[in-house]
Design a protein around this motif. Sequence first.
Motif, PDB file in Angstrom:
ATOM      1  N   TYR A   9       1.149  -1.266   0.087  1.00 12.32           N
ATOM      2  CA  TYR A   9       0.099   0.140   0.321  1.00 12.32           C
ATOM      3  C   TYR A   9       0.873   0.869   0.290  1.00 12.32           C
ATOM      4  CZ  TYR A   9      -3.967  -2.890   0.279  1.00 12.32           C
ATOM      5  OH  TYR A   9      -4.994  -4.276   0.834  1.00 12.32           O
ATOM      6  N   TYR A  14      -6.074   4.213  -1.313  1.00 11.87           N
ATOM      7  CA  TYR A  14      -6.795   3.093  -1.292  1.00 11.87           C
ATOM      8  C   TYR A  14      -7.216   3.705  -0.139  1.00 11.87           C
ATOM      9  CZ  TYR A  14      -8.647  -0.186   2.609  1.00 11.87           C
ATOM     10  OH  TYR A  14      -9.828  -1.450   3.397  1.00 11.87           O
ATOM     11  N   GLU A  46      -5.867  -3.278  16.516  1.00 11.56           N
ATOM     12  CA  GLU A  46      -5.696  -3.600  15.739  1.00 11.56           C
ATOM     13  C   GLU A  46      -5.229  -3.862  14.284  1.00 11.56           C
ATOM     14  OE1 GLU A  46      -8.680  -0.935  12.968  1.00 11.56           O
ATOM     15  OE2 GLU A  46      -8.674  -2.165  11.123  1.00 11.56           O
ATOM     16  N   GLY A  48      -3.351  -4.420  10.941  1.00  8.90           N
ATOM     17  CA  GLY A  48      -3.689  -3.860   9.732  1.00  8.90           C
ATOM     18  C   GLY A  48      -4.571  -2.718   9.272  1.00  8.90           C
ATOM     19  N   GLY A  50      -4.673   0.029   8.125  1.00  9.30           N
ATOM     20  CA  GLY A  50      -4.494   1.342   7.186  1.00  9.30           C
ATOM     21  C   GLY A  50      -4.318   2.573   7.870  1.00  9.30           C
ATOM     22  N   ARG A  53      -8.702   3.820   9.431  1.00 10.28           N
ATOM     23  CA  ARG A  53     -10.555   4.216   8.942  1.00 10.28           C
ATOM     24  C   ARG A  53     -11.194   3.864   9.958  1.00 10.28           C
ATOM     25  NH1 ARG A  53     -14.466   0.542   6.452  1.00 10.28           N
ATOM     26  NH2 ARG A  53     -13.031  -1.217   6.709  1.00 10.28           N
ATOM     27  N   ASP A  68       0.088  -1.669  11.291  1.00 12.18           N
ATOM     28  CA  ASP A  68       0.160  -1.385   9.935  1.00 12.18           C
ATOM     29  C   ASP A  68       1.397  -1.961   9.194  1.00 12.18           C
ATOM     30  OD1 ASP A  68      -2.653  -1.810   7.689  1.00 12.18           O
ATOM     31  OD2 ASP A  68      -0.568  -1.113   6.836  1.00 12.18           O
ATOM     32  N   SER A  69       1.848  -2.846   7.908  1.00 12.90           N
ATOM     33  CA  SER A  69       2.960  -2.495   7.479  1.00 12.90           C
ATOM     34  C   SER A  69       3.483  -1.392   5.803  1.00 12.90           C
ATOM     35  CB  SER A  69       3.013  -3.970   7.123  1.00 12.90           C
ATOM     36  OG  SER A  69       1.878  -4.176   5.640  1.00 12.90           O
ATOM     37  N   SER A  70       2.543  -0.248   6.545  1.00 13.93           N
ATOM     38  CA  SER A  70       2.585   0.425   5.111  1.00 13.93           C
ATOM     39  C   SER A  70       2.661   1.910   6.027  1.00 13.93           C
ATOM     40  CB  SER A  70       1.014   0.911   3.989  1.00 13.93           C
ATOM     41  OG  SER A  70       0.550   2.169   3.574  1.00 13.93           O
ATOM     42  N   HIS A  93       4.864  -5.799  11.128  1.00  9.20           N
ATOM     43  CA  HIS A  93       4.157  -7.395  10.577  1.00  9.20           C
ATOM     44  C   HIS A  93       3.689  -7.678  11.059  1.00  9.20           C
ATOM     45  CE1 HIS A  93       4.282 -10.279   7.919  1.00  9.20           C
ATOM     46  NE2 HIS A  93       4.733 -10.064   7.378  1.00  9.20           N
ATOM     47  N   ALA A  94       2.283  -8.651  10.512  1.00  5.93           N
ATOM     48  CA  ALA A  94       1.170  -8.467  10.988  1.00  5.93           C
ATOM     49  C   ALA A  94       1.197 -10.469  11.843  1.00  5.93           C
ATOM     50  CB  ALA A  94      -0.103  -8.747  10.166  1.00  5.93           C
ATOM     51  N   VAL A 110      -9.545  -6.780  10.238  1.00 11.19           N
ATOM     52  CA  VAL A 110     -10.596  -6.105   9.169  1.00 11.19           C
ATOM     53  C   VAL A 110     -10.113  -6.195   7.754  1.00 11.19           C
ATOM     54  CG1 VAL A 110     -12.183  -4.464   8.609  1.00 11.19           C
ATOM     55  CG2 VAL A 110     -12.375  -5.377  10.778  1.00 11.19           C
ATOM     56  N   ARG A 111      -9.962  -6.764   6.648  1.00 15.29           N
ATOM     57  CA  ARG A 111     -10.049  -7.148   5.229  1.00 15.29           C
ATOM     58  C   ARG A 111      -8.362  -7.165   5.754  1.00 15.29           C
ATOM     59  NH1 ARG A 111     -14.000  -4.016   2.027  1.00 15.29           N
ATOM     60  NH2 ARG A 111     -15.700  -3.935   3.274  1.00 15.29           N
ATOM     61  N   PHE A 116      -3.615 -12.846   2.879  1.00 10.49           N
ATOM     62  CA  PHE A 116      -2.627 -14.061   3.170  1.00 10.49           C
ATOM     63  C   PHE A 116      -3.743 -14.999   2.862  1.00 10.49           C
ATOM     64  CE2 PHE A 116      -2.228 -10.911   6.372  1.00 10.49           C
ATOM     65  CZ  PHE A 116      -0.546 -11.684   6.407  1.00 10.49           C
TER      66      PHE A 116
HETATM   67  C1  SAM Z   1      -7.248  -3.580   2.232  1.00  9.44           C
HETATM   68  S1  SAM Z   1      -6.642  -2.709   3.122  1.00  9.44           S
HETATM   69  C2  SAM Z   1      -6.842  -3.071   5.167  1.00  9.44           C
HETATM   70  C3  SAM Z   1      -7.818  -1.494   5.629  1.00  9.44           C
HETATM   71  C4  SAM Z   1      -8.023  -1.727   6.973  1.00  9.44           C
HETATM   72  N1  SAM Z   1      -8.382  -2.170   7.581  1.00  9.44           N
HETATM   73  C5  SAM Z   1      -9.448  -0.981   6.968  1.00  9.44           C
HETATM   74  O1  SAM Z   1     -10.846  -2.140   6.651  1.00  9.44           O
HETATM   75  O2  SAM Z   1      -9.327  -0.120   6.174  1.00  9.44           O
HETATM   76  C6  SAM Z   1      -5.549  -4.157   4.037  1.00  9.44           C
HETATM   77  C7  SAM Z   1      -4.368  -3.460   5.280  1.00  9.44           C
HETATM   78  O3  SAM Z   1      -3.729  -4.208   5.392  1.00  9.44           O
HETATM   79  C8  SAM Z   1      -1.572  -4.132   5.778  1.00  9.44           C
HETATM   80  N2  SAM Z   1      -0.879  -5.036   5.717  1.00  9.44           N
HETATM   81  C9  SAM Z   1      -1.109  -5.836   4.661  1.00  9.44           C
HETATM   82  N3  SAM Z   1       0.082  -7.121   4.435  1.00  9.44           N
HETATM   83  C10 SAM Z   1       0.327  -6.951   6.076  1.00  9.44           C
HETATM   84  C11 SAM Z   1       1.550  -7.708   6.979  1.00  9.44           C
HETATM   85  N4  SAM Z   1       1.999  -8.044   6.452  1.00  9.44           N
HETATM   86  N5  SAM Z   1       1.488  -6.910   8.199  1.00  9.44           N
HETATM   87  C12 SAM Z   1       0.725  -5.902   8.322  1.00  9.44           C
HETATM   88  N6  SAM Z   1      -0.420  -5.393   8.002  1.00  9.44           N
HETATM   89  C13 SAM Z   1      -0.329  -5.690   6.563  1.00  9.44           C
HETATM   90  C14 SAM Z   1      -1.572  -3.409   4.557  1.00  9.44           C
HETATM   91  O4  SAM Z   1      -1.229  -2.288   4.823  1.00  9.44           O
HETATM   92  C15 SAM Z   1      -3.467  -2.542   4.634  1.00  9.44           C
HETATM   93  O5  SAM Z   1      -3.227  -0.656   5.301  1.00  9.44           O
END
Ligand code: SAM
Length: 244
Positions: A9, A14, A46, A48, A50, A53, A68-70, A93-94, A110-111, A116
């Motif tokens: 991301y 997004y 929470e 991931g 993002g 939100r 979050d990883s971004s 990292h998650a 969420v999302r 994975f």
């Molecule tokens: C589709 S977005 C969802 C963001 C938030 N949960 C929402 O619903 O608005 C997916 C999020 O997961 C994060 N993400 C993906 N792989 C990840 C990882 N391995 N570790 C942490 N975050 C991760 C991305 O950077 C992104 O912000």
Amino acid sequence: MSQRPLATYEDLGYRDVFWAARTYEDACDRIALRAFLPSGGRRLIEVGAGFGRLAGEYTGFDRVVLLDSSEVHVAAANESLGGDPRYEVQLGHALALPFPDGHFDVAVCVRVLHHFGDPGPLIAELGRVVRPGGVLILEFANKRNLKSIGRRLLRRQSWSPFAPGSVAYKPHHFDHAPVSVSRAIRIAGFSIDRMRAASLFRVPGLSQRLPPTVLARVEALLQEPLGSITPGPSVFLLARKGDR
Ligand SMILES: C[S@@+](CC[C@H](N)C(=O)[O-])C[C@H]1O[C@@H](n2cnc3c(N)ncnc32)[C@H](O)[C@@H]1O
């Protein structure tokens, strides 16, 4: 297991493009999350999260970690939270959460599971940081939905929506079988309390024709009763960690 984020991301598309056109789906996520979220507690994470939100949903908690990883999304979350001392925004990292076992009352994800292919490692790591008696609120993209069942019946799809495991619908994006997610939840020491079927009206054109508020009101009535048969593309579950 690689610690590399499974999807990148690298900009705020997004937030600014995807969510700009999804009032209905944003409402659906919040309906499910509010139904499952305890009214308050000491520590919530929470994973991931993002750009944050859903951060406004967690005001009942003393300490809220958004991980979050971004880098871009973490910076955006920090900016929008405006230095509120209850919130801590972390780059991480998650699969390697920088917290001790049992640190949180609540974990929300969420999302994210759709990035994975195997739900096990992420659910295990979420389970590690939730205390015994604490809860996990997890959303996942559902492989066994009405659209995929219809496509299978019309022979437009090679894979069975009823088979366990995941299926990639585009690179780094996976729909999951409810049975496989449930299994990973149990292995991680949780039992599932409740499920909700979400984004039931995610049908091309429908949310353009009907006001998102009307769709969301109908959805609010249906999420819980349809939770066990999961006809929609998204599932929320509430799971409680046992004492072990
Ligand atoms: C589709 S977005 C969802 C963001 C938030 N949960 C929402 O619903 O608005 C997916 C999020 O997961 C994060 N993400 C993906 N792989 C990840 C990882 N391995 N570790 C942490 N975050 C991760 C991305 O950077 C992104 O912000």
